[in-house]
Write an enzyme that holds these catalytic residues in place. Structure first.
Site, PDB file in Angstrom:
ATOM      1  N   ASP A   1     -14.434  -3.438 -15.846  1.00  0.00           N
ATOM      2  CA  ASP A   1     -15.421  -4.040 -14.952  1.00  0.00           C
ATOM      3  C   ASP A   1     -14.970  -3.902 -13.505  1.00  0.00           C
ATOM      4  O   ASP A   1     -13.845  -3.507 -13.207  1.00  0.00           O
ATOM      5  CB  ASP A   1     -15.721  -5.482 -15.342  1.00  0.00           C
TER       6      ASP A   1
ATOM      7  N   ASN B   1      -9.822   0.343 -29.934  1.00  0.00           N
ATOM      8  CA  ASN B   1     -10.991  -0.451 -29.582  1.00  0.00           C
ATOM      9  C   ASN B   1     -12.239   0.413 -29.397  1.00  0.00           C
ATOM     10  O   ASN B   1     -13.254  -0.061 -28.907  1.00  0.00           O
ATOM     11  CB  ASN B   1     -10.722  -1.282 -28.327  1.00  0.00           C
TER      12      ASN B   1
ATOM     13  N   SER C   1     -13.907  14.512 -27.173  1.00  0.00           N
ATOM     14  CA  SER C   1     -14.226  14.938 -28.542  1.00  0.00           C
ATOM     15  C   SER C   1     -13.058  15.676 -29.193  1.00  0.00           C
ATOM     16  O   SER C   1     -12.927  15.678 -30.411  1.00  0.00           O
ATOM     17  CB  SER C   1     -15.481  15.809 -28.554  1.00  0.00           C
TER      18      SER C   1
END
Length: 144
Positions: free
Chosen positions: A82, A76, A64
């Site tokens: 993954d 993005n 933050s």
């Protein structure tokens, strides 16, 4: 408890700690000094490679305070890592775009991650009507 195998690719960053009760998110640190000019894009190395447990993926997002402290954003918005990204040299990085000139130092906390279960197996069934009332379109909830 699930275990994550981790390889540190930098001896200059603090070791990652399991989340405490304040947050499920885990901080990641810059593994090298980075100087960026406004408008510049870089992949900032985070000094770690990990093998995630079967059935899980990692979601990486800015902290933050990242924009306030460093003037960078993730173009993005969130990074998804993954389970297949698990080799000894598959170093995690933060894609960063500088909105102002900035300096990031080794070991600065610049982003965070959490582990999520993979999407369950699903299928799609085409229908003529969903049979539900419309909500007036995407983004129609207003400001208040």
């Amino acid at each position: 408890m699930e275990e994550i195998r981790i390889k540190y690719l930098s001896s200059k960053i603090d070791k990652i700690k399991a989340p405490d009760k304040k947050s499920d998110w885990i901080d990641l640190r810059a593994a090298q000094d980075v100087t960026m000019s406004a408008g510049e894009y870089r992949l900032i190395p985070l000094g770690v490679a990990m093998e995630l447990p079967e059935g899980y993926e990692a979601h990486v997002a800015p902290r933050s305070s990242t924009f306030k402290n460093f003037g960078i954003i993730m173009p993005n918005s969130v990074g998804v890592i993954d389970r297949s990204f698990c080799g000894d040299n598959d170093e995690w990085c933060m894609p960063a775009f500088a909105l102002r000139d900035t300096e990031i130092r080794v070991n600065d906390r610049i982003c965070q991650f959490r582990i999520e279960k993979n999407q369950p197996a699903i299928g799609f069934v085409e229908v003529e009507s969903l049979g539900n009332p419309d909500r007036s379109g995407f983004g129609s909830t207003g400001k208040n």
